[in-house]
Design an enzyme around this catalytic site. Sequence first.
Site, mmCIF file in Angstrom:
data_model
loop_
_atom_site.group_PDB
_atom_site.id
_atom_site.type_symbol
_atom_site.label_atom_id
_atom_site.label_comp_id
_atom_site.label_asym_id
_atom_site.label_seq_id
_atom_site.Cartn_x
_atom_site.Cartn_y
_atom_site.Cartn_z
ATOM 1 N N ASP A 56 0.854 -1.181 0.000
ATOM 2 C CA ASP A 56 0.000 0.000 0.000
ATOM 3 C C ASP A 56 0.894 1.237 0.000
ATOM 4 O OD1 ASP A 56 0.957 0.235 2.577
ATOM 5 O OD2 ASP A 56 -0.881 -0.463 3.518
ATOM 6 N N ASP A 58 -7.610 -7.672 0.520
ATOM 7 C CA ASP A 58 -6.658 -7.838 1.620
ATOM 8 C C ASP A 58 -7.346 -7.421 2.903
ATOM 9 O OD1 ASP A 58 -5.344 -5.181 2.992
ATOM 10 O OD2 ASP A 58 -6.208 -4.746 1.033
#
Length: 374
Positions: free
Chosen positions: A89, A264
């Site tokens: 991320d 996720d």
Amino acid sequence: MKFELDTTDGRARRGRLVFERGTVETPAFMPVGTYGTVKGMTPEEVRATGADILLGNTFHLWLRPGEEIMRKHGDLHDFMNWQRPILTDSGGFQVFSLGDIRKITEEGVHFRSPINGEKIFMDAEKSMQIQYSLGSDVVMIFDECTPYPATHDEARKSMQMSLRWAQRSRDEFDRLENPNSLFGIIQGSVYEDLRDESLKGLLEIGYDGYAVGGLAVGEPKEDMHRILEHVCPQIPADKPRYLMGVGKPEDLVEGVRRGVDMFDCVMPTRNARNGHLFTSEGVIKIRNARHRDDTSPLDAKCDCYTCKNYSRAYLYHLDRCNEILGARLNTIHNLRYYQMLMEGLRGAIETGTLDAFVEEFYTSQGREVPKLSD
């Protein structure tokens, strides 16, 4: 990265992401390795649960151990000994979660380190540089995760700044000549017109895949489903679709039904450490005294190491004694449950039996199937 789409069943898609480091079958769930580890698990154990790809956290890995130590090892793959694909991320969500100790400007975010209070600055360019150092197979653009609730005007301003940061992320990614993949992130809160504007802007810039961000942040499930139903059909069919930070098993099922390819979440690992275990019949709270003398496995339908070798009573005992092994065995099970769920979804899409699979999923837990919009 190449995305291959094999077949569909309704809006659900069956395909794969092909990387130099390996293939990821989709729909896929990515276990979260925040600090370069899935908590309590070796890479071999994570792989044994069926995981093809992991998620790493740019923000935390930047603060600790830092880029210099990472470069000495090669990259994140070498540092943590996971030679399969990794998605990182951008660090944006963690920065914006700092609340009062951060200040957002057009340039980026000023904040104090949650570790030692040091003043730090992160922007789109720095995020791209860190992820380049990590060797991420999938790099995420730097964006602002719009808080919920937000007014239309607040969400619009946040989304438009994220679009400007998206262009800066693209420019820096290209300047670095990063050979890996870059995903855009669609923002706009619960407002369909803002989601449209965000996606339009991202498509004009061009990315290898598109994530739906800013969901599962407190909004009602109906809003999350509505936004997915609105946005997913507009994402080009030849690009993967990633729903960030989601979620519970039913969230994965509902996301797949609406065309999502990637997920996720920390839920399977975090819940495992707290004794909340996912099974084909619903959640088991292993700390409940009724499991004290139960000789049966957690889930008779599960093929994980934990279910094949240990009873509920043993897991209850480990939890009561606060033994590290208990958290590890729980984590192995929860991660395997998630991967078995994804395997089941992929198989159902392949055979055109997704509706039956979904009905069985909910029926076995004594719940009704949520309706899709027409």
